[in-house]
Design a protein around this motif. Sequence first.
Motif, PDB file in Angstrom:
ATOM      1  N   VAL A 109       0.859  -1.196   0.000  1.00  0.00           N
ATOM      2  CA  VAL A 109       0.000   0.000   0.000  1.00  0.00           C
ATOM      3  C   VAL A 109       0.886   1.233   0.000  1.00  0.00           C
ATOM      4  CG1 VAL A 109      -1.780   1.285   1.229  1.00  0.00           C
ATOM      5  CG2 VAL A 109      -1.812  -1.214   1.268  1.00  0.00           C
ATOM      6  N   LYS A 110       0.631   2.131  -0.921  1.00  0.00           N
ATOM      7  CA  LYS A 110       1.378   3.384  -1.015  1.00  0.00           C
ATOM      8  C   LYS A 110       0.438   4.539  -0.669  1.00  0.00           C
ATOM      9  CE  LYS A 110       5.124   1.413  -2.681  1.00  0.00           C
ATOM     10  NZ  LYS A 110       6.429   1.429  -1.980  1.00  0.00           N
ATOM     11  N   LEU A 111       0.912   5.430   0.200  1.00  0.00           N
ATOM     12  CA  LEU A 111       0.128   6.593   0.575  1.00  0.00           C
ATOM     13  C   LEU A 111       0.799   7.862   0.057  1.00  0.00           C
ATOM     14  CD1 LEU A 111      -0.160   4.510   3.281  1.00  0.00           C
ATOM     15  CD2 LEU A 111      -1.734   6.332   3.874  1.00  0.00           C
ATOM     16  N   VAL A 112       0.029   8.680  -0.631  1.00  0.00           N
ATOM     17  CA  VAL A 112       0.504   9.988  -1.079  1.00  0.00           C
ATOM     18  C   VAL A 112      -0.400  11.035  -0.436  1.00  0.00           C
ATOM     19  CG1 VAL A 112       0.928  11.504  -3.042  1.00  0.00           C
ATOM     20  CG2 VAL A 112       1.317   9.041  -3.268  1.00  0.00           C
ATOM     21  N   LEU A 113       0.207  11.956   0.297  1.00  0.00           N
ATOM     22  CA  LEU A 113      -0.540  13.020   0.961  1.00  0.00           C
ATOM     23  C   LEU A 113      -0.160  14.353   0.325  1.00  0.00           C
ATOM     24  CD1 LEU A 113       0.307  11.981   4.649  1.00  0.00           C
ATOM     25  CD2 LEU A 113      -1.393  10.980   3.142  1.00  0.00           C
ATOM     26  N   ALA A 114      -1.129  15.190   0.032  1.00  0.00           N
ATOM     27  CA  ALA A 114      -0.869  16.544  -0.473  1.00  0.00           C
ATOM     28  C   ALA A 114      -1.309  17.537   0.586  1.00  0.00           C
ATOM     29  CB  ALA A 114      -1.608  16.792  -1.783  1.00  0.00           C
ATOM     30  N   MET A 115      -0.409  18.444   0.969  1.00  0.00           N
ATOM     31  CA  MET A 115      -0.721  19.373   2.064  1.00  0.00           C
ATOM     32  C   MET A 115      -0.087  20.734   1.798  1.00  0.00           C
ATOM     33  SD  MET A 115      -0.028  18.885   6.165  1.00  0.00           S
ATOM     34  CE  MET A 115       1.689  19.402   6.159  1.00  0.00           C
ATOM     35  N   ARG A 116      -0.787  21.774   2.237  1.00  0.00           N
ATOM     36  CA  ARG A 116      -0.227  23.124   2.156  1.00  0.00           C
ATOM     37  C   ARG A 116       0.964  23.238   3.095  1.00  0.00           C
ATOM     38  NH1 ARG A 116      -4.920  27.618   2.534  1.00  0.00           N
ATOM     39  NH2 ARG A 116      -3.238  28.535   3.745  1.00  0.00           N
ATOM     40  N   SER A 117       2.022  23.869   2.613  1.00  0.00           N
ATOM     41  CA  SER A 117       3.269  23.951   3.375  1.00  0.00           C
ATOM     42  C   SER A 117       3.116  24.757   4.661  1.00  0.00           C
ATOM     43  CB  SER A 117       4.382  24.561   2.511  1.00  0.00           C
ATOM     44  OG  SER A 117       3.962  25.797   1.953  1.00  0.00           O
ATOM     45  N   ASP A 118       2.169  25.694   4.723  1.00  0.00           N
ATOM     46  CA  ASP A 118       2.009  26.500   5.935  1.00  0.00           C
ATOM     47  C   ASP A 118       1.351  25.734   7.077  1.00  0.00           C
ATOM     48  OD1 ASP A 118      -0.177  26.543   4.226  1.00  0.00           O
ATOM     49  OD2 ASP A 118      -0.929  28.450   4.935  1.00  0.00           O
ATOM     50  N   PHE A 119       1.021  24.458   6.859  1.00  0.00           N
ATOM     51  CA  PHE A 119       0.478  23.624   7.933  1.00  0.00           C
ATOM     52  C   PHE A 119       1.479  22.562   8.382  1.00  0.00           C
ATOM     53  CE2 PHE A 119      -3.372  25.486   6.285  1.00  0.00           C
ATOM     54  CZ  PHE A 119      -4.175  25.626   7.400  1.00  0.00           C
ATOM     55  N   LEU A 120       2.716  22.666   7.919  1.00  0.00           N
ATOM     56  CA  LEU A 120       3.721  21.653   8.258  1.00  0.00           C
ATOM     57  C   LEU A 120       3.950  21.573   9.764  1.00  0.00           C
ATOM     58  CD1 LEU A 120       5.724  19.551   7.193  1.00  0.00           C
ATOM     59  CD2 LEU A 120       7.421  21.388   6.981  1.00  0.00           C
ATOM     60  N   GLU A 121       3.897  22.717  10.456  1.00  0.00           N
ATOM     61  CA  GLU A 121       4.152  22.735  11.897  1.00  0.00           C
ATOM     62  C   GLU A 121       3.109  21.950  12.683  1.00  0.00           C
ATOM     63  OE1 GLU A 121       4.570  26.689  13.297  1.00  0.00           O
ATOM     64  OE2 GLU A 121       6.509  27.010  12.346  1.00  0.00           O
ATOM     65  N   GLU A 122       1.922  21.760  12.107  1.00  0.00           N
ATOM     66  CA  GLU A 122       0.885  20.993  12.797  1.00  0.00           C
ATOM     67  C   GLU A 122       1.317  19.548  13.037  1.00  0.00           C
ATOM     68  OE1 GLU A 122      -1.806  22.111  14.069  1.00  0.00           O
ATOM     69  OE2 GLU A 122      -2.037  24.092  13.168  1.00  0.00           O
ATOM     70  N   LEU A 123       2.220  19.047  12.218  1.00  0.00           N
ATOM     71  CA  LEU A 123       2.656  17.658  12.359  1.00  0.00           C
ATOM     72  C   LEU A 123       3.497  17.468  13.618  1.00  0.00           C
ATOM     73  CD1 LEU A 123       3.673  16.727   8.695  1.00  0.00           C
ATOM     74  CD2 LEU A 123       1.411  16.766   9.744  1.00  0.00           C
ATOM     75  N   GLY A 124       4.018  18.558  14.176  1.00  0.00           N
ATOM     76  CA  GLY A 124       4.885  18.467  15.345  1.00  0.00           C
ATOM     77  C   GLY A 124       4.226  17.834  16.550  1.00  0.00           C
ATOM     78  N   ALA A 125       2.896  17.890  16.606  1.00  0.00           N
ATOM     79  CA  ALA A 125       2.169  17.293  17.737  1.00  0.00           C
ATOM     80  C   ALA A 125       2.097  15.773  17.630  1.00  0.00           C
ATOM     81  CB  ALA A 125       0.756  17.876  17.814  1.00  0.00           C
ATOM     82  N   TYR A 126       2.544  15.224  16.511  1.00  0.00           N
ATOM     83  CA  TYR A 126       2.517  13.776  16.293  1.00  0.00           C
ATOM     84  C   TYR A 126       3.920  13.322  15.880  1.00  0.00           C
ATOM     85  CZ  TYR A 126      -2.343  15.141  16.149  1.00  0.00           C
ATOM     86  OH  TYR A 126      -3.556  15.687  16.458  1.00  0.00           O
ATOM     87  N   PRO A 127       4.816  13.140  16.858  1.00  0.00           N
ATOM     88  CA  PRO A 127       6.253  12.954  16.594  1.00  0.00           C
ATOM     89  C   PRO A 127       6.597  11.825  15.622  1.00  0.00           C
ATOM     90  CG  PRO A 127       5.849  13.274  18.933  1.00  0.00           C
ATOM     91  CD  PRO A 127       4.512  13.127  18.300  1.00  0.00           C
ATOM     92  N   LYS A 128       5.995  10.658  15.789  1.00  0.00           N
ATOM     93  CA  LYS A 128       6.327   9.522  14.918  1.00  0.00           C
ATOM     94  C   LYS A 128       5.921   9.809  13.480  1.00  0.00           C
ATOM     95  CE  LYS A 128       6.111   5.848  18.403  1.00  0.00           C
ATOM     96  NZ  LYS A 128       5.434   4.581  18.812  1.00  0.00           N
ATOM     97  N   PHE A 129       4.721  10.349  13.309  1.00  0.00           N
ATOM     98  CA  PHE A 129       4.246  10.685  11.971  1.00  0.00           C
ATOM     99  C   PHE A 129       5.105  11.791  11.357  1.00  0.00           C
ATOM    100  CE2 PHE A 129       1.346  13.296   9.286  1.00  0.00           C
ATOM    101  CZ  PHE A 129       1.185  12.375   8.261  1.00  0.00           C
ATOM    102  N   SER A 130       5.448  12.792  12.163  1.00  0.00           N
ATOM    103  CA  SER A 130       6.276  13.897  11.684  1.00  0.00           C
ATOM    104  C   SER A 130       7.630  13.390  11.208  1.00  0.00           C
ATOM    105  CB  SER A 130       6.454  14.932  12.803  1.00  0.00           C
ATOM    106  OG  SER A 130       7.299  15.970  12.391  1.00  0.00           O
TER     107      SER A 130
END
Length: 736
Positions: free
Chosen positions: A211-232
């Motif tokens: 299974v391959k996952l491709v995520l598209a996200m606005r760059s100004d929301f990159l900091e939101e990933l910081g709350a989820y360390p493993k995913f980040s």
Amino acid sequence: MSKNQDKDSPAESRENNITNINLYGGNYNEKIEGNYYQNREVILQRNFVARSPYKGLKRFNAKDKELFFGRSRLTSKIIQAVNQSNLVLVLGASGSGKSSVVRAGVIPQMEDLSTSQTCLFTPNRNPFVSFHRSLLDPEADVFDESEVEFVLEGGSNTLGKTFKLLKSKDAQWLIFIDQFEELFTSCSNIETRRNFIQGIVELVQDKKQSVKLVLAMRSDFLEELGAYPKFSEIAEKNISLVADLQTEELRQAIAEPAAKHGVVFESGLVEEIIKDVQGQAGSLPLLQYTLNLLWQESDLSERVLKSETYRQLGGVSGALQKHVNQIYQEFSPEQQLATKQILLRLVDVVISEKSEDLRTAVSRRAYKSEFTDIQAETVQLLVDQSLLVSDELRQEKQATVEIAHEALLTSWAELKDWISDARSTISLNNRLAEDAARWQGLRGENQERANEELWTGSKLEKAIELRKDGTFDIVLGGLGELVNGFIDASVEWREQRIQKELEAAKKIAVADRKIRIEAQKRAKEQKEANIKLRIWSIVAGSFGIAASFLGIISYFVSQESQLKQRAAEIKVQLSVKNGIEYLLESIDLVGDNQKFNQRSFNTINKLLLEVQSVLYQAVEDSREKSAFNDHNNSVWSVAFSPDGQHIVTCSADKMIKLWSLEEQSLVHNFNGHKDYACYVVRFSADGKYIVSAGGDKTIKLWSVEEKSLVHNFNGHKDKIVSVNFSPDGKYLISAS
């Protein structure tokens, strides 16, 4: 060079250009035939297609792959990244073309190669519901409702369970989650968000899954990933950055679609458009909109797109503004008001990580059923003008509507002003809608949990005020039935709580009165007992034992005095602050009072008046007033601001959060201890600064006003467990 060949063609060789186009895929000879740099006469001899080859504000999809040009290099790069990793994060600014490159570039080529199942969806309010819907896509017609119903459970193991149950052994799946930032802007349920991200992490870490996952996200929301360390950590290692188109790529994106339909550009126009576009961030939607408008407004009898028409439209920078103004001015006053109300309903306002004053407007979806009749008619007009897009949700039998592209939010001056003027009302309305939806969902399952979603305090007062003074009606065209019901239920719940508190207060007053009467009775009995004691003392003195007996009496009087003193001390503490520790102390005091009764001459066995009073107060004061639960791990430290308006918390999730006590909401996330837990936070005496320290061996000083890091202090060689300001705020003291 032929006299009919475009003199503005670049100096690069035709062979190099053909190679670049061939990276896109498809039939090699067809790509040569469609090449903008070949003889214009060849293009003009093709069959003329009157339909515009440009997308306007709409995104490209797989069916548009033959008209998608300029992203061959990026497409190849993303496919290579997908082949090397189970997850790829396609990151770019709003309007950079993230969605289009995956939908019209990557997915068609992956499906041509080996992918047997493709799922496309956006998170929306619940990513599990969106994923469930994508699995039931009627065009694919692969799964039945009964087979995928479990996806709606929304647990942390749901994604892994999906592929174990539904994917055949040798199948290759490609999952594309578009607009991934919606997980933070639209999905307000923290547990749902956490479960979905945890599911992605477990899925990616399972090397056996095809299974391959491709995520598209606005760059100004990159900091939101910081709350989820493993995913980040996983995402940051697998970023494909969507940069601006290079000059050569812009030429292809502008000229090749027209060439496909047998149309050419007037000499010099392509270069003029490139000059207008280059250096403007997120300009691709505006470019596509302008080219589509240029096509529609042109006389194509000669099959030439002309510079004069382009300039009359206002160029790339002015075409959208000019055209939307024209559409808006042609509307009736009622339709103009409806347009404003519709667009403001389709917008959310997100607080920037850098400053509370910097708020980003983002688009949001709404059900068509939320709009009034006049609004619904205007929605359709805006859809017909390609300013809005509507999507029929077949499983829910409802249609959603959203702004065609967020470029409209920044390019139409009128809308920018509307958003600026109404941003607080927009935010409040969207929070109302989200909480009302959760409340509605819980009512049938757990009424007590549903009541926890109801609003109280200043939030409720503000909602009541705006509903009463007509602000919601003027700005948004009113509130829906569900939201109105939610406000009414909140008011009713508040009144019930007030009534209960009044009844409790009456009971306390009655109890206090009984205590006072009992105290008077006890005082009378004690007076009589003292008389008896004096008589006994006289008698005991006669027999030589008066001294010993009085000593015993003195001891009991002393013990009673100590109990009263402890009760007074606890009461003083409760007048300053409350908490469970004082409730426990009060309970201990009651126990000591009862032991005292057993040892003394107090045959009535009643609690002292002072002890009863402090117990009642401690129980009342220790009731939970608010709960703040946005951290994803254990909370290590909490501090109040000097003015009592805010609290700051830090956690093992590495985040520092500033909260408003009045609004009972999160004000700002400070993200500085990226790889280690934060153990302690404190306010300065003037409330202007916050200091934090943690496992990364650093002390960080933050500005409350600027919402930013002021300075890093280094020096400790192990984790820091304590830090505080000096009273004058000039020094910090820390312990490790």
